[in-house]
Design a protein around this motif. Sequence first.
Motif, PDB file in Angstrom:
ATOM      1  N   GLN A  56      18.210  32.040  54.894  1.00  0.00           N
ATOM      2  CA  GLN A  56      17.324  32.155  53.738  1.00  0.00           C
ATOM      3  C   GLN A  56      18.169  32.434  52.505  1.00  0.00           C
ATOM      4  O   GLN A  56      19.238  33.032  52.592  1.00  0.00           O
ATOM      5  N   GLU A  57      17.666  31.994  51.344  1.00  0.00           N
ATOM      6  CA  GLU A  57      18.482  32.044  50.134  1.00  0.00           C
ATOM      7  C   GLU A  57      18.837  33.460  49.703  1.00  0.00           C
ATOM      8  O   GLU A  57      19.911  33.690  49.144  1.00  0.00           O
ATOM      9  N   THR A  58      17.937  34.423  49.930  1.00  0.00           N
ATOM     10  CA  THR A  58      18.211  35.811  49.576  1.00  0.00           C
ATOM     11  C   THR A  58      17.625  36.727  50.646  1.00  0.00           C
ATOM     12  O   THR A  58      16.827  36.298  51.485  1.00  0.00           O
ATOM     13  N   ASN A  91      11.354  38.198  47.895  1.00  0.00           N
ATOM     14  CA  ASN A  91      11.111  36.751  47.949  1.00  0.00           C
ATOM     15  C   ASN A  91      12.372  36.095  48.492  1.00  0.00           C
ATOM     16  O   ASN A  91      13.390  36.026  47.797  1.00  0.00           O
ATOM     17  N   PRO A  92      12.333  35.603  49.744  1.00  0.00           N
ATOM     18  CA  PRO A  92      13.573  35.106  50.365  1.00  0.00           C
ATOM     19  C   PRO A  92      14.001  33.725  49.898  1.00  0.00           C
ATOM     20  O   PRO A  92      15.080  33.258  50.287  1.00  0.00           O
ATOM     21  N   GLY A  93      13.176  33.046  49.085  1.00  0.00           N
ATOM     22  CA  GLY A  93      13.498  31.678  48.702  1.00  0.00           C
ATOM     23  C   GLY A  93      13.285  30.718  49.857  1.00  0.00           C
ATOM     24  O   GLY A  93      12.438  30.942  50.721  1.00  0.00           O
ATOM     25  N   ARG A  94      14.063  29.647  49.879  1.00  0.00           N
ATOM     26  CA  ARG A  94      13.924  28.679  50.968  1.00  0.00           C
ATOM     27  C   ARG A  94      14.414  29.283  52.283  1.00  0.00           C
ATOM     28  O   ARG A  94      15.407  30.007  52.299  1.00  0.00           O
ATOM     29  N   VAL A  95      13.704  28.969  53.367  1.00  0.00           N
ATOM     30  CA  VAL A  95      14.054  29.494  54.686  1.00  0.00           C
ATOM     31  C   VAL A  95      14.161  28.323  55.659  1.00  0.00           C
ATOM     32  O   VAL A  95      13.265  27.474  55.727  1.00  0.00           O
ATOM     33  N   TYR A  96      15.264  28.274  56.415  1.00  0.00           N
ATOM     34  CA  TYR A  96      15.490  27.206  57.388  1.00  0.00           C
ATOM     35  C   TYR A  96      15.855  27.820  58.750  1.00  0.00           C
ATOM     36  O   TYR A  96      16.553  28.838  58.820  1.00  0.00           O
ATOM     37  N   GLY A 151      26.340  33.032  49.990  1.00  0.00           N
ATOM     38  CA  GLY A 151      25.302  33.907  49.456  1.00  0.00           C
ATOM     39  C   GLY A 151      24.018  33.962  50.234  1.00  0.00           C
ATOM     40  O   GLY A 151      23.147  34.780  49.919  1.00  0.00           O
ATOM     41  N   TRP A 152      23.850  33.110  51.239  1.00  0.00           N
ATOM     42  CA  TRP A 152      22.600  33.083  51.990  1.00  0.00           C
ATOM     43  C   TRP A 152      22.612  34.141  53.086  1.00  0.00           C
ATOM     44  O   TRP A 152      23.628  34.341  53.758  1.00  0.00           O
ATOM     45  N   ALA A 153      21.484  34.806  53.283  1.00  0.00           N
ATOM     46  CA  ALA A 153      21.313  35.693  54.432  1.00  0.00           C
ATOM     47  C   ALA A 153      21.094  34.832  55.670  1.00  0.00           C
ATOM     48  O   ALA A 153      20.408  33.810  55.611  1.00  0.00           O
ATOM     49  N   PHE A 180      21.467  23.109  48.198  1.00  0.00           N
ATOM     50  CA  PHE A 180      22.053  22.753  49.499  1.00  0.00           C
ATOM     51  C   PHE A 180      20.994  22.820  50.603  1.00  0.00           C
ATOM     52  O   PHE A 180      20.179  23.739  50.667  1.00  0.00           O
ATOM     53  N   VAL A 181      21.017  21.827  51.482  1.00  0.00           N
ATOM     54  CA  VAL A 181      20.124  21.801  52.652  1.00  0.00           C
ATOM     55  C   VAL A 181      20.999  21.897  53.895  1.00  0.00           C
ATOM     56  O   VAL A 181      21.768  20.993  54.179  1.00  0.00           O
ATOM     57  N   PRO A 182      20.914  23.001  54.638  1.00  0.00           N
ATOM     58  CA  PRO A 182      21.804  23.194  55.794  1.00  0.00           C
ATOM     59  C   PRO A 182      21.460  22.301  56.970  1.00  0.00           C
ATOM     60  O   PRO A 182      20.435  21.653  57.006  1.00  0.00           O
TER      61      PRO A 182
END
Length: 258
Positions: A122-124, A128-133, A148-150, A256-258
């Motif tokens: 997740q982005e943060t 608010n975690p932002g995008r989550v994959y 920087g991504w968690a 970026f898309v992981p």
Amino acid sequence: MFYPGFGINVDTFNMNFTYDKNTFGPEVEVRHLDDIRKSMLDSKADGPDKVYTIAMDVGDKLDFEDLNQRFLLFGVCTYAAGKIGKEPVRSQGHIHSISASCNSTTPEVYEVWQGKCTVLLQETANDNPGRVYAVTAKKGEVIVVPPGWAHCTVNADPRMPMTFGAWCIRDYGFEYANVRKHHGLAFYPIVNKNNNISWQHNNCYKKTKITVKNPSDYSNLGINLKKTIYEQYQDNHNAFEFVTNPQKYQDVWYNFVP
């Protein structure tokens, strides 16, 4: 057994690694269940005491000096089979801290050696975690964690151990505070009776969605999926400059898309 490009052997029964005469590597570090409880759905759940083991800084002895000069480091991890309560065996999650060598938080490049691995990103780790994959890879496949991504690492098939190798920066460090404050990442992996994983939202974060996917091809980072990531370094010692100097690749990290 998967051959990464140098002589290392995985002892999944003892969760250990042994090295051939031309390979350098340390004794393993152990992460126990009590080390990760604060990020679990059920902090009192039962599971394997030895959750995973890590050997940081391994490789071919011929590459030792070059790897040190580049601030590049190869690590390997093996995860136990089984579950922790309703969840599969996994790590607690962290963010890569800013490394003094490049004045930036840094990426990581995973390569699955056995079993099935899901990296939850997740982005943060803010409210608010932002995008989550949730990105799942099998043997021989690669997952890139952007700067920087968690993120946390999940053994996605609880019936067997899972092992992976990874490129990271030599002066790596981890930030745990925000992940622990939120009792983990934005979703918990839940194992059903068929050993498949679904995702339960963590209510410590704002409601959001999760994208479940296979890895991208990472051609924008020059990764060659036909060779192991260690062999790619051996062919071109600059191949993983994006790990040690991520600020030079801002155009890649943007959206970026992981």
